[in-house]
Scaffold this active site. Structure first.
Site, PDB file in Angstrom:
ATOM      1  NE  ARG A  64      28.194 -84.974  41.569  1.00 50.87           N
ATOM      2  CZ  ARG A  64      28.421 -84.830  42.876  1.00 50.87           C
ATOM      3  NH1 ARG A  64      27.485 -84.302  43.659  1.00 50.87           N
ATOM      4  NH2 ARG A  64      29.552 -85.211  43.412  1.00 50.87           N
ATOM      5  CE1 TYR A 118      10.884 -91.955  22.525  1.00 52.66           C
ATOM      6  CE2 TYR A 118      11.653 -91.944  24.793  1.00 52.66           C
ATOM      7  CZ  TYR A 118      11.919 -91.958  23.441  1.00 52.66           C
ATOM      8  OH  TYR A 118      13.213 -91.969  23.009  1.00 52.66           O
ATOM      9  CG  ASP A 190       7.409 -86.893  26.993  1.00 56.39           C
ATOM     10  OD1 ASP A 190       7.645 -85.856  26.348  1.00 56.39           O
ATOM     11  OD2 ASP A 190       8.026 -87.957  26.826  1.00 56.39           O
ATOM     12  CE  LYS A 215      13.690 -87.178  20.377  1.00 56.35           C
ATOM     13  NZ  LYS A 215      12.659 -87.813  21.172  1.00 56.35           N
TER      14      LYS A 215
HETATM   15  C1  LIG Z   1      12.801 -88.774  22.107  1.00 58.16           C
HETATM   16  C2  LIG Z   1      11.762 -88.686  23.152  1.00 58.16           C
HETATM   17  C3  LIG Z   1      12.110 -88.774  24.490  1.00 58.16           C
HETATM   18  C4  LIG Z   1      13.499 -89.084  24.962  1.00 58.16           C
HETATM   19  O1  LIG Z   1      14.471 -88.169  24.640  1.00 58.16           O
HETATM   20  P1  LIG Z   1      16.001 -88.596  24.509  1.00 58.16           P
HETATM   21  O2  LIG Z   1      16.721 -87.321  24.636  1.00 58.16           O
HETATM   22  O3  LIG Z   1      16.135 -89.261  23.182  1.00 58.16           O
HETATM   23  O4  LIG Z   1      16.315 -89.545  25.635  1.00 58.16           O
HETATM   24  C5  LIG Z   1      11.103 -88.625  25.421  1.00 58.16           C
HETATM   25  N1  LIG Z   1       9.830 -88.422  25.045  1.00 58.16           N
HETATM   26  C6  LIG Z   1       9.467 -88.343  23.768  1.00 58.16           C
HETATM   27  C7  LIG Z   1       8.041 -88.116  23.426  1.00 58.16           C
HETATM   28  C8  LIG Z   1      10.417 -88.488  22.770  1.00 58.16           C
HETATM   29  O5  LIG Z   1      10.047 -88.462  21.489  1.00 58.16           O
END
Ligand SMILES: *Cc1c(COP(=O)(O)O)cnc(C)c1O
Length: 404
Positions: A64, A118, A190, A215
């Site tokens: 972990r 988001y 973010d 992404k």
């Molecule tokens: C897609 C996304 C997330 C979340 O990511 P996941 O891996 O799909 O959970 C968070 N913030 C933004 C801006 C995103 O586009």
């Protein structure tokens, strides 16, 4: 490998190549191998007693806490973020957001979330955090005075995002983060859109920067992961909470993310250049009321983007001039090279509809400069296809929309 004190010195393109490749993790090969591990075996009882005491990457304890493949990825991401002492990996971007907020907040606290965050972040504030007695308030990131006035002694954290999800407004992050700090709150950003290449969040005054590695870092639409990086004290707070929550990523996914990281700059630059061409083309179309692309001169947020950011990416939105939802949907259905799907930052182009009105508490939609009937938006994630082919695809989709 360079040691921790000097690893931020070289240019980021160089660091993308060298980051995380410590010889004790890679052995004689270029990339850290995939270490599949739950149990770590101890040599003897003395080592067993010592094991749990050192809670840091690079020390075996139990699966972990990871193994070299995950440590290498975390180390690589730390190396890309000026001001970061460490990085915690999470099984998705959303779990990074949850993991960070659950580490920073306790019952009675107030969280401020940018109104263009988001959507799952918004849902988390209203749902999960509310259930734990944490209050969420939404703010317009373009109205600094109203934002500053929202703080009170219970305000513990702020969640920022720039450009905003779907609607792409570019906030003045240094100013928002500075106000949060002055008011004694922790700022979290973010930074999935620009990533460390396009925006150095910690260097711009943010306390915790998180990324959906799903992404651009993954980049090939085949893995889910998130990360959060911070200075020493907050990093330790995040790390302990992630361990309590049992959050761990698979070594296979960590290896894929590391592979993606090596070509991140090439892919993002190509995507951004193609996206700008598409944005310019769209801005001249009679069917389009507004192009929401921070890299496009004259577009909303372009001046702040130019001031604060060192790069962009292939993700932007545009708003149809008038029309109906059915017409917009016919346009999307007619596209051939843009798959209809969530996520973005992969090598392939994607499209999703943007209907932002129900997703905003204090900001307005349609965006400034649009008429009230300009409501139906489209978000494109521009991939690595030839931009001329992508433009031809958009053109035939407009024609299909007109024929219906
Ligand atoms: C897609 C996304 C997330 C979340 O990511 P996941 O891996 O799909 O959970 C968070 N913030 C933004 C801006 C995103 O586009």
């Amino acid at each position: 490998m360079k040691d921790d004190e000097t690893r931020h010195e070289r240019e980021i393109a160089t660091r993308l190549v060298t980051a995380g490749r410590r010889s004790e993790w890679t052995g004689p090969v270029v990339n850290p191998p995939v270490w599949r591990a739950s149990t770590h075996l101890y040599e003897n009882m003395a080592a067993h007693a010592e094991g749990p005491r050192h809670n840091e990457d690079g020390r075996f304890f139990y699966g972990r806490r990871g193994a070299p493949t995950q440590w290498a990825l975390a180390d690589a991401l730390t190396g890309l973020e000026q001001g970061a002492a460490g990085t915690v990996l999470y099984p998705s971007g959303v779990s990074a957001i949850a993991g960070v907020l659950l580490a920073l907040l306790k019952p009675g606290d107030i969280l401020l979330i940018t109104d263009n965050a988001y959507d799952p972040s918004r849902v988390m504030g209203r749902g999960l955090l509310a259930d734990f007695g944490i209050e969420t308030r939404f703010f317009d990131p373009l109205d600094l005075d109203a934002y500053a006035a929202l703080f009170c002694e219970r305000t513990r954290a702020v969640l920022l995002e720039a450009p905003g999800s779907l609607t792409m407004e570019v906030a003045d992050v240094p100013a928002l983060a500075a106000i949060a700090r002055e008011k004694g709150a922790v700022s979290v950003m973010d930074n999935t859109w620009a990533g460390p290449l396009g925006f150095q969040a910690l260097a711009n005054g943010v306390d915790v920067v998180l990324h959906a590695l799903t992404k651009h870092v993954g980049g090939h639409s085949d893995l889910m992961m998130g990360s959060a990086s911070a200075g020493e004290e907050l990093y330790q707070t995040l790390r302990k909470r992630a361990q309590t929550l049992g959050l761990v990523v698979s070594p296979d996914d960590a290896a894929l993310a590391l592979r993606g990281l090596r070509t991140l700059k090439l892919r993002m630059e190509q995507e951004a250049a193609s996206a700008l061409r598409l944005a310019e083309w769209l801005s001249k179309r009679p069917e389009v009321a507004a192009v929401l692309c921070p890299m496009l001169p004259g577009a909303p947020g372009h001046e702040i983007w130019k001031r604060d950011f060192t790069g962009g990416c292939g993700l932007f939105s545009f708003v149809m001039r008038g029309g109906t939802m059915a017409a917009r949907n016919a346009f999307i259905d007619a596209l051939d090279l843009f798959g209809i799907g969530y996520s973005w930052g992969g090598f392939e182009s994607l499209v999703t509809p943007v209907d932002a009105k129900p997703l905003r508490a204090v900001m307005s939609w349609p965006p400034p400069g649009c008429a009230t009937e300009d409501r139906f938006g489209v978000r494109l994630s521009v991939g690595l296809e030839d931009p001329d082919d992508l433009i031809a695809d958009l053109e035939q989709a407009f024609a299909a929309m007109a024929r219906r």
